[in-house]
Structure formats: structure tokens, C-alpha cells
Design a protein around this motif. Structure first.
Motif, short mmCIF file in Angstrom:
data_model
loop_
_atom_site.label_atom_id
_atom_site.label_comp_id
_atom_site.label_asym_id
_atom_site.label_seq_id
_atom_site.Cartn_x
_atom_site.Cartn_y
_atom_site.Cartn_z
N GLN A 16 0.81 -1.15 0.07
CA GLN A 16 0.01 -0.09 -0.04
C GLN A 16 0.90 1.25 0.02
O GLN A 16 1.94 1.28 0.86
CB GLN A 16 -0.98 0.11 1.31
CG GLN A 16 -2.15 -0.74 1.04
CD GLN A 16 -3.47 -0.20 1.99
OE1 GLN A 16 -3.04 -0.06 3.05
NE2 GLN A 16 -4.45 0.00 1.56
N LEU A 17 0.61 2.21 -0.98
CA LEU A 17 1.46 3.41 -0.94
C LEU A 17 0.20 4.49 -1.16
O LEU A 17 -0.68 4.52 -1.94
CB LEU A 17 2.05 3.48 -2.17
CG LEU A 17 3.29 2.49 -2.04
CD1 LEU A 17 3.84 2.38 -3.55
CD2 LEU A 17 4.41 3.03 -1.10
N HIS A 74 13.86 -0.81 -0.48
CA HIS A 74 13.69 -0.82 -1.91
C HIS A 74 13.91 0.84 -2.28
O HIS A 74 13.55 1.92 -1.58
CB HIS A 74 12.17 -0.68 -2.13
CG HIS A 74 11.59 -2.24 -1.94
ND1 HIS A 74 11.68 -2.97 -3.28
CD2 HIS A 74 11.44 -2.99 -1.19
CE1 HIS A 74 10.93 -4.35 -2.64
NE2 HIS A 74 11.00 -4.19 -1.58
N THR A 75 14.40 0.85 -3.51
CA THR A 75 14.62 2.15 -4.33
C THR A 75 13.13 2.69 -4.55
O THR A 75 12.33 1.91 -4.95
CB THR A 75 15.32 2.01 -5.64
OG1 THR A 75 16.73 1.76 -5.10
CG2 THR A 75 15.39 3.36 -6.30
N MET A 76 12.88 3.89 -4.13
CA MET A 76 11.50 4.43 -4.42
C MET A 76 11.70 5.64 -5.59
O MET A 76 12.50 6.11 -5.70
CB MET A 76 10.94 4.95 -3.08
CG MET A 76 10.74 4.07 -2.03
SD MET A 76 9.45 2.49 -2.32
CE MET A 76 8.08 3.82 -2.65
N ALA A 107 5.96 5.09 -5.99
CA ALA A 107 5.94 3.53 -6.50
C ALA A 107 7.50 3.35 -6.12
O ALA A 107 8.64 4.04 -6.12
CB ALA A 107 5.76 3.55 -7.99
N LYS A 108 7.53 1.76 -5.93
CA LYS A 108 8.92 1.17 -5.89
C LYS A 108 9.32 1.26 -7.39
O LYS A 108 8.70 1.20 -8.13
CB LYS A 108 8.34 -0.28 -5.64
CG LYS A 108 8.07 -0.52 -4.12
CD LYS A 108 8.26 -2.13 -3.62
CE LYS A 108 7.13 -2.91 -4.10
NZ LYS A 108 7.34 -4.49 -3.73
N SER A 109 10.69 1.32 -7.21
CA SER A 109 11.41 1.42 -8.51
C SER A 109 11.35 0.24 -9.49
O SER A 109 11.19 -0.67 -8.78
CB SER A 109 12.84 1.76 -8.36
OG SER A 109 13.69 1.62 -9.51
N GLY A 110 11.01 0.52 -10.72
CA GLY A 110 10.58 -0.62 -11.60
C GLY A 110 9.16 -1.23 -11.49
O GLY A 110 8.84 -1.92 -12.23
N PRO A 140 2.74 2.77 -10.91
CA PRO A 140 2.01 3.18 -9.67
C PRO A 140 0.79 2.61 -10.01
O PRO A 140 0.14 2.40 -10.99
CB PRO A 140 2.13 4.89 -10.00
CG PRO A 140 2.27 4.99 -11.76
CD PRO A 140 3.08 3.72 -11.88
N GLU A 141 0.36 2.12 -8.65
CA GLU A 141 -0.90 1.51 -8.40
C GLU A 141 -1.94 2.17 -7.51
O GLU A 141 -3.05 1.80 -7.29
CB GLU A 141 -1.01 0.07 -8.22
CG GLU A 141 -0.17 -0.99 -8.94
CD GLU A 141 -0.13 -2.26 -8.75
OE1 GLU A 141 0.40 -3.17 -9.74
OE2 GLU A 141 -0.42 -2.48 -7.56
N SER A 142 -1.34 3.37 -6.94
CA SER A 142 -2.01 4.26 -5.98
C SER A 142 -2.90 5.17 -6.34
O SER A 142 -2.94 5.41 -7.88
CB SER A 142 -1.14 4.71 -4.98
OG SER A 142 -0.08 5.23 -5.78
N GLN A 143 -3.68 5.82 -5.67
CA GLN A 143 -4.60 6.87 -6.09
C GLN A 143 -3.89 7.94 -6.70
O GLN A 143 -4.38 8.72 -7.37
CB GLN A 143 -5.58 7.40 -5.20
CG GLN A 143 -6.63 6.38 -4.81
CD GLN A 143 -7.80 6.53 -4.89
OE1 GLN A 143 -8.19 7.78 -5.52
NE2 GLN A 143 -8.82 5.65 -4.68
#
Length: 114
Positions: free
Chosen positions: A3-4, A32-34, A97-100, A103-106
Motif C-alpha cells: 500500500q502506498l 527498496h529504491t523508491m 512507487a517502488k522502482s521498476g 504506480p497502482e495508488s490513487q
């Protein structure tokens, strides 16, 4: 479950500042790289900035370099984007998002307008 949740967007005048936050959960944030990416109206996704897990390696898109600052607090599982000297062309929905990863957030809406 990853969740982000982004926050901190809003309406600001040209030359103004905003600070975006991204609260992360469901994964080991500190490993994680972000990145921050954005989508302007009618345009595709644009990469803005990335920061590695320890915060020692930071990259910026040419369009934001010198105006935006990415940072992270691994103790708080939070990613930040300080945006200064905002321009109308910075108007977009901003996502973390996580690098790679896509984005799946709003996202959070940033509108720069007088």
C-alpha cells in the motif's frame, strides 16, 4: 499487500511550494529504491525522481532538477517530495512507487495556477 498512499497535493500559485508525502506499508520500505512519477492532463506517465534505499543515491528529471527534493524516512516508512518554485507545467497527478513498478495508488493532485 503493498500500500502506498500519497498526500500533500493541492492548488498553489506559480512560484509556490508543496510537500508531498507517501506512506508505505505491506513491504520492507527500507529495502527498496523508491520513485515519484507524475501524469499531466492528457499526457503519459513521466518519471520525476528516484532515491535508493539508504537515501544516498538520488536522481532527478531535468525538468525538476534544482526545484524538487526527494527524501525518505525509513523509520516512518515515508517518502517525500519537496517541490519549490512550482510552474504551471508541474500540474499533474503525482504518484509514488517502488522502482521498476508501475504506480497502482490513487496519487495526489497538484495544480499550479494563478
Amino acid at each position: 499487500e503493498v500500500q502506498l498512499v500519497e498526500s500533500g497535493g493541492g492548488l498553489v500559485q506559480p512560484g509556490g511550494s508543496l510537500r508531498l508525502s507517501c506512506a508505505a506499508s505491506g513491504f520492507t520500505f527500507s529495502s527498496h529504491t523508491m520513485k515519484w512519477v507524475r501524469r499531466a492532463p492528457g499526457k503519459g506517465l513521466e518519471w520525476v525522481s528516484s532515491i535508493n534505499s539508504a537515501g544516498g543515491i538520488i536522481l532527478y528529471a531535468t525538468s525538476v532538477k534544482g526545484r524538487f527534493t526527494i527524501s525518505r524516512d525509513n523509520a516512518k516508512n515515508t517518502l517525500y517530495l519537496q517541490m519549490n518554485s512550482l510552474k504551471p507545467e508541474d500540474t499533474a497527478v503525482y504518484y509514488c512507487a517502488k522502482s521498476g513498478a508501475e504506480p497502482e495508488s490513487q496519487g495526489t493532485q497538484v495544480t499550479v495556477s494563478s
